[in-house]
Write a protein that holds these residues in place. Sequence first.
Motif, PDB file in Angstrom:
ATOM      1  N   ASN A 222      48.466  18.593 -28.245  1.00  0.00           N
ATOM      2  CA  ASN A 222      48.565  17.606 -27.174  1.00  0.00           C
ATOM      3  C   ASN A 222      47.417  16.597 -27.228  1.00  0.00           C
ATOM      4  OD1 ASN A 222      49.536  16.426 -24.781  1.00  0.00           O
ATOM      5  ND2 ASN A 222      48.119  17.655 -23.574  1.00  0.00           N
ATOM      6  N   TYR A 223      47.776  15.319 -27.102  1.00  0.00           N
ATOM      7  CA  TYR A 223      46.815  14.218 -27.038  1.00  0.00           C
ATOM      8  C   TYR A 223      46.904  13.618 -25.643  1.00  0.00           C
ATOM      9  CZ  TYR A 223      46.544  14.373 -32.146  1.00  0.00           C
ATOM     10  OH  TYR A 223      46.347  14.764 -33.446  1.00  0.00           O
ATOM     11  N   PRO A 224      46.133  14.138 -24.669  1.00  0.00           N
ATOM     12  CA  PRO A 224      46.262  13.647 -23.295  1.00  0.00           C
ATOM     13  C   PRO A 224      45.953  12.152 -23.162  1.00  0.00           C
ATOM     14  CG  PRO A 224      44.606  15.409 -23.451  1.00  0.00           C
ATOM     15  CD  PRO A 224      45.146  15.192 -24.807  1.00  0.00           C
ATOM     16  N   GLN A 225      45.025  11.643 -23.968  1.00  0.00           N
ATOM     17  CA  GLN A 225      44.644  10.236 -23.911  1.00  0.00           C
ATOM     18  C   GLN A 225      45.825   9.318 -24.247  1.00  0.00           C
ATOM     19  OE1 GLN A 225      41.515   9.252 -26.662  1.00  0.00           O
ATOM     20  NE2 GLN A 225      41.536   7.080 -26.149  1.00  0.00           N
ATOM     21  N   PHE A 226      46.711   9.765 -25.133  1.00  0.00           N
ATOM     22  CA  PHE A 226      47.829   8.928 -25.580  1.00  0.00           C
ATOM     23  C   PHE A 226      49.161   9.336 -24.969  1.00  0.00           C
ATOM     24  CE2 PHE A 226      45.091   9.177 -29.557  1.00  0.00           C
ATOM     25  CZ  PHE A 226      44.357   8.058 -29.218  1.00  0.00           C
TER      26      PHE A 226
ATOM     27  N   SER B 137      42.852  17.435 -34.513  1.00  0.00           N
ATOM     28  CA  SER B 137      41.891  16.454 -34.016  1.00  0.00           C
ATOM     29  C   SER B 137      40.995  17.074 -32.948  1.00  0.00           C
ATOM     30  CB  SER B 137      42.632  15.258 -33.422  1.00  0.00           C
ATOM     31  OG  SER B 137      41.725  14.385 -32.781  1.00  0.00           O
ATOM     32  N   ARG B 138      39.745  16.673 -32.924  1.00  0.00           N
ATOM     33  CA  ARG B 138      38.823  17.118 -31.871  1.00  0.00           C
ATOM     34  C   ARG B 138      39.217  16.532 -30.513  1.00  0.00           C
ATOM     35  NH1 ARG B 138      34.467  19.854 -33.684  1.00  0.00           N
ATOM     36  NH2 ARG B 138      33.903  19.608 -35.863  1.00  0.00           N
ATOM     37  N   PHE B 139      40.064  15.525 -30.524  1.00  0.00           N
ATOM     38  CA  PHE B 139      40.488  14.862 -29.293  1.00  0.00           C
ATOM     39  C   PHE B 139      41.842  15.377 -28.814  1.00  0.00           C
ATOM     40  CE2 PHE B 139      37.830  12.031 -31.820  1.00  0.00           C
ATOM     41  CZ  PHE B 139      36.756  11.911 -30.952  1.00  0.00           C
ATOM     42  N   ALA B 140      42.312  16.459 -29.427  1.00  0.00           N
ATOM     43  CA  ALA B 140      43.583  17.064 -29.048  1.00  0.00           C
ATOM     44  C   ALA B 140      43.338  18.517 -28.665  1.00  0.00           C
ATOM     45  CB  ALA B 140      44.565  16.995 -30.214  1.00  0.00           C
ATOM     46  N   GLU B 141      44.321  19.093 -27.994  1.00  0.00           N
ATOM     47  CA  GLU B 141      44.236  20.504 -27.629  1.00  0.00           C
ATOM     48  C   GLU B 141      45.528  21.188 -28.031  1.00  0.00           C
ATOM     49  OE1 GLU B 141      43.827  20.749 -23.356  1.00  0.00           O
ATOM     50  OE2 GLU B 141      45.315  19.193 -23.056  1.00  0.00           O
TER      51      GLU B 141
ATOM     52  N   HIS C 276      57.226  31.735 -44.993  1.00  0.00           N
ATOM     53  CA  HIS C 276      56.846  30.815 -43.921  1.00  0.00           C
ATOM     54  C   HIS C 276      57.683  29.534 -43.923  1.00  0.00           C
ATOM     55  CE1 HIS C 276      53.184  33.234 -43.480  1.00  0.00           C
ATOM     56  NE2 HIS C 276      53.055  33.171 -44.799  1.00  0.00           N
ATOM     57  N   PHE C 277      58.027  29.069 -42.715  1.00  0.00           N
ATOM     58  CA  PHE C 277      58.689  27.775 -42.545  1.00  0.00           C
ATOM     59  C   PHE C 277      58.078  27.101 -41.324  1.00  0.00           C
ATOM     60  CE2 PHE C 277      61.733  24.792 -40.874  1.00  0.00           C
ATOM     61  CZ  PHE C 277      62.198  24.157 -42.005  1.00  0.00           C
ATOM     62  N   MET C 278      57.623  25.863 -41.500  1.00  0.00           N
ATOM     63  CA  MET C 278      57.021  25.113 -40.398  1.00  0.00           C
ATOM     64  C   MET C 278      57.654  23.734 -40.315  1.00  0.00           C
ATOM     65  SD  MET C 278      53.088  23.867 -39.814  1.00  0.00           S
ATOM     66  CE  MET C 278      52.474  25.494 -39.470  1.00  0.00           C
ATOM     67  N   ARG C 279      57.935  23.327 -39.097  1.00  0.00           N
ATOM     68  CA  ARG C 279      58.445  21.990 -38.832  1.00  0.00           C
ATOM     69  C   ARG C 279      57.534  21.346 -37.800  1.00  0.00           C
ATOM     70  NH1 ARG C 279      61.290  19.555 -35.083  1.00  0.00           N
ATOM     71  NH2 ARG C 279      62.428  17.714 -35.708  1.00  0.00           N
ATOM     72  N   GLY C 280      57.274  20.052 -37.969  1.00  0.00           N
ATOM     73  CA  GLY C 280      56.440  19.330 -37.028  1.00  0.00           C
ATOM     74  C   GLY C 280      57.056  17.992 -36.689  1.00  0.00           C
ATOM     75  N   ALA C 281      56.758  17.501 -35.487  1.00  0.00           N
ATOM     76  CA  ALA C 281      57.281  16.208 -35.053  1.00  0.00           C
ATOM     77  C   ALA C 281      56.310  15.584 -34.060  1.00  0.00           C
ATOM     78  CB  ALA C 281      58.647  16.369 -34.412  1.00  0.00           C
ATOM     79  N   ILE C 282      56.024  14.303 -34.253  1.00  0.00           N
ATOM     80  CA  ILE C 282      55.225  13.543 -33.289  1.00  0.00           C
ATOM     81  C   ILE C 282      56.179  13.087 -32.197  1.00  0.00           C
ATOM     82  CG2 ILE C 282      53.885  11.449 -32.919  1.00  0.00           C
ATOM     83  CD1 ILE C 282      52.946  11.653 -35.831  1.00  0.00           C
ATOM     84  N   TYR C 283      55.816  13.354 -30.942  1.00  0.00           N
ATOM     85  CA  TYR C 283      56.657  12.962 -29.810  1.00  0.00           C
ATOM     86  C   TYR C 283      55.877  12.138 -28.806  1.00  0.00           C
ATOM     87  CZ  TYR C 283      60.562  15.934 -31.115  1.00  0.00           C
ATOM     88  OH  TYR C 283      61.621  16.490 -31.776  1.00  0.00           O
ATOM     89  N   PHE C 284      56.536  11.103 -28.309  1.00  0.00           N
ATOM     90  CA  PHE C 284      56.033  10.277 -27.212  1.00  0.00           C
ATOM     91  C   PHE C 284      57.025  10.391 -26.059  1.00  0.00           C
ATOM     92  CE2 PHE C 284      54.007   8.317 -30.827  1.00  0.00           C
ATOM     93  CZ  PHE C 284      52.740   8.025 -30.356  1.00  0.00           C
ATOM     94  N   PRO C 285      56.714  11.182 -25.049  1.00  0.00           N
ATOM     95  CA  PRO C 285      57.653  11.295 -23.916  1.00  0.00           C
ATOM     96  C   PRO C 285      57.492  10.104 -22.964  1.00  0.00           C
ATOM     97  CG  PRO C 285      55.794  12.753 -23.574  1.00  0.00           C
ATOM     98  CD  PRO C 285      55.590  12.077 -24.916  1.00  0.00           C
ATOM     99  N   THR C 286      57.673   8.907 -23.500  1.00  0.00           N
ATOM    100  CA  THR C 286      57.495   7.690 -22.720  1.00  0.00           C
ATOM    101  C   THR C 286      58.526   6.666 -23.146  1.00  0.00           C
ATOM    102  OG1 THR C 286      55.942   5.915 -22.183  1.00  0.00           O
ATOM    103  CG2 THR C 286      55.752   6.849 -24.363  1.00  0.00           C
TER     104      THR C 286
END
Length: 194
Positions: free
Chosen positions: A77-81, A56-60, A156-166
């Motif tokens: 990282n999505y600082p806004q969220f 996303s253009r809104f992520a870094e 290649h092996f890739m794992r991904g996870a969405i995290y909310f540290p809240t």
Amino acid sequence: MFKKILLFAVICIVSASCSKKEASYVPKPKGFNRVDLPPHAYQKLAQEHPYTFEISRFAEALPDTFRTAGKHWIFINYPQFKANIQITYKDIDNNPALLKAYIDDSYKLASKHQIRASAIQEQRVLSKTGKTAILFKIEGDVPSPYQFYTTDSTKHFMRGAIYFPTATKNDSLAPVIDYLQKDMIQLLNTLNWR
């Protein structure tokens, strides 16, 4: 005769329910903050890794700073969220035992949420670039509502996870979770190995 009695009963019930009563006041339920979501817009991952995809253009993209992090592990990282998608990458080096260990580890990490999850759904998805991924949707108040892994089975092996540290309840985060899930699918649809 039965119709007249039934009609009389209905009229009595309607008139009794329409009689004037004292107003009862009930407090409004707790509301949730409005979340303004930007339109989805993507750019190529600028860093040099054994993989490439769009974020996303809104992520870094930030390097993973955990002590156990590998060289090509990153946080999108999505600082806004106050959220991120953690990407872990491992080289298989054409070792079937290593591949099995990484897949088993992905299942273990998803199942760690069983304590708080109301359901865990596993789905096989085929990306637009022809790669197969296993997607875990973890329902309930969990810190990681979506996880995935994908591999080419040889290198290649890739794992991904969405995290909310809240500690926010996931029902109030639902719009953000849906937004990040679309970004995660875009990541998978544009993933290419180098």
